[in-house]
Design an enzyme around this catalytic site. Structure first.
Site, PDB file in Angstrom:
ATOM      1  CG  ASP A  37      -5.963   9.414   5.319  1.00 19.84           C
ATOM      2  OD1 ASP A  37      -6.312   9.594   6.503  1.00 19.84           O
ATOM      3  OD2 ASP A  37      -6.065  10.297   4.453  1.00 19.84           O
ATOM      4  CB  SER A  38      -9.514   6.487   7.085  1.00 24.11           C
ATOM      5  OG  SER A  38      -9.785   5.650   5.970  1.00 24.11           O
TER       6      SER A  38
ATOM      7  CB  ILE B 185      -0.201   6.756   1.904  1.00 28.31           C
ATOM      8  CG1 ILE B 185      -0.264   7.637   3.150  1.00 28.31           C
ATOM      9  CG2 ILE B 185      -1.332   7.091   0.937  1.00 28.31           C
ATOM     10  CD1 ILE B 185       0.080   9.102   2.874  1.00 28.31           C
TER      11      ILE B 185
ATOM     12  CE  LYS C  79      -1.842  11.397   4.867  1.00 29.09           C
ATOM     13  NZ  LYS C  79      -2.974  12.050   4.186  1.00 29.09           N
TER      14      LYS C  79
ATOM     15  CD  GLU D 239      -2.927   1.327   0.504  1.00 24.92           C
ATOM     16  OE1 GLU D 239      -2.631   1.423  -0.700  1.00 24.92           O
ATOM     17  OE2 GLU D 239      -4.087   1.415   0.928  1.00 24.92           O
TER      18      GLU D 239
ATOM     19  CB  THR E 261      -7.907   1.034   1.478  1.00 27.64           C
ATOM     20  OG1 THR E 261      -8.261   2.381   1.125  1.00 27.64           O
ATOM     21  CG2 THR E 261      -7.630   0.219   0.226  1.00 27.64           C
TER      22      THR E 261
HETATM   23  P1  5GP Z   1      -7.383   4.958   3.703  1.00 25.60           P
HETATM   24  O1  5GP Z   1      -8.319   3.915   3.170  1.00 25.60           O
HETATM   25  O2  5GP Z   1      -6.325   4.407   4.631  1.00 25.60           O
HETATM   26  O3  5GP Z   1      -8.100   6.153   4.273  1.00 25.60           O
HETATM   27  O4  5GP Z   1      -6.652   5.581   2.453  1.00 25.60           O
HETATM   28  C1  5GP Z   1      -5.835   4.823   1.684  1.00 25.60           C
HETATM   29  C2  5GP Z   1      -5.724   5.405   0.303  1.00 25.60           C
HETATM   30  O5  5GP Z   1      -6.112   6.764   0.265  1.00 25.60           O
HETATM   31  C3  5GP Z   1      -4.300   5.371  -0.174  1.00 25.60           C
HETATM   32  O6  5GP Z   1      -3.994   4.176  -0.816  1.00 25.60           O
HETATM   33  C4  5GP Z   1      -4.258   6.548  -1.122  1.00 25.60           C
HETATM   34  O7  5GP Z   1      -4.695   6.133  -2.400  1.00 25.60           O
HETATM   35  C5  5GP Z   1      -5.256   7.510  -0.552  1.00 25.60           C
HETATM   36  N1  5GP Z   1      -4.568   8.526   0.280  1.00 25.60           N
HETATM   37  C6  5GP Z   1      -4.612   8.654   1.616  1.00 25.60           C
HETATM   38  N2  5GP Z   1      -3.858   9.684   2.035  1.00 25.60           N
HETATM   39  C7  5GP Z   1      -3.320  10.227   0.925  1.00 25.60           C
HETATM   40  C8  5GP Z   1      -2.416  11.325   0.693  1.00 25.60           C
HETATM   41  O8  5GP Z   1      -1.937  12.033   1.590  1.00 25.60           O
HETATM   42  N3  5GP Z   1      -2.076  11.570  -0.606  1.00 25.60           N
HETATM   43  C9  5GP Z   1      -2.571  10.825  -1.649  1.00 25.60           C
HETATM   44  N4  5GP Z   1      -2.161  11.164  -2.860  1.00 25.60           N
HETATM   45  N5  5GP Z   1      -3.412   9.781  -1.466  1.00 25.60           N
HETATM   46  C10 5GP Z   1      -3.775   9.493  -0.195  1.00 25.60           C
HETATM   47 MG    MG Z   2      -4.268   3.850  -2.834  1.00 26.80          MG
END
Ligand code: 5GP
Ligand code: MG
Length: 187
Positions: free
Chosen positions: A117-118, A115, A145, A113, A121
């Protein structure tokens, strides 16, 4: 001579925001990715089947660099899922558009992966992959993060990332900036 403004041509939306402060340089990334490859290799018993599964599109550069540092047999697959679109905030639901058509049963699965964030995914994806009965599922994320406490933390993490929107080294904003060899915050 007509200028672009006079001709009424506006730059595309993504060009109105630009990469600002460099958060991780190309050199820092290269060094850390090599270390991660050693951590991953040390984790998996030699001789057991390993599939490295990249989550597209964001992980494509990270995966390419990581696997070229690894000196053990492995297979490479990709999966396309989206929870973001062009917006900067996670929508909290995951659509899978493409997943491996190969048999994952009995293989160690290492999800790559870009990054976290929450964590949405991965928390939605991992149970679906478990249905295919892999020997194990681990996550290797380049950036984390650390905004929320996850049920399952990734085993391998490249860097803790600031709570900013980052681009470069695979990460995009509205499709732009993936090709940058460094990681920057969007200003
Ligand atoms: P999550 O499901 O953990 O919130 O987010 C995962 C996905 O969100 C990452 O694979 C990425 O595609 C997108 N994402 C989250 N934070 C960022 C960021 O700071 N920059 C970018 N470009 N994509 C992010
Ligand atoms: Mg992604």
């Amino acid at each position: 001579m007509t200028t672009i403004e006079e001709a009424g041509v506006r730059p595309p939306a993504a060009e109105q925001e630009r990469p600002g402060r460099v958060v991780f340089t190309a050199g820092e990334i290269r060094h850390r990715v090599a270390e991660l490859a050693r951590e991953v290799e040390a984790h998996y018993p030699a001789g057991e089947p390993l599939t490295v599964l990249g989550l597209l599109k964001g992980s494509f550069i990270f995966l390419s660099d990581l696997v070229r540092e690894m000196r053990r047999p492995l297979q490479i697959e990709f999966l396309v899922a989206s929870s973001y679109g062009a917006a900067k905030r996670s929508s909290g639901s995951l659509a899978i558009h493409y997943d491996p058509r190969t048999d994952l049963a009995g293989r160690h699965l290492l999800l790559i992966e870009d990054i976290i964030d929450s964590g949405t995914t991965l928390s939605e994806l991992i149970p679906r992959l478990r249905e295919q009965a892999p020997a194990s599922i681990e996550v290797c994320a380049l950036l984390h993060k650390r905004l929320v406490r996850l049920d399952e933390e990734p085993r391998f993490v490249g860097f803790s990332a600031p709570a900013e929107f980052l681009v470069g080294y695979g990460l995009d904003h509205a499709g732009e900036f993936r090709h940058l060899p460094y990681i920057a915050s969007l200003s």
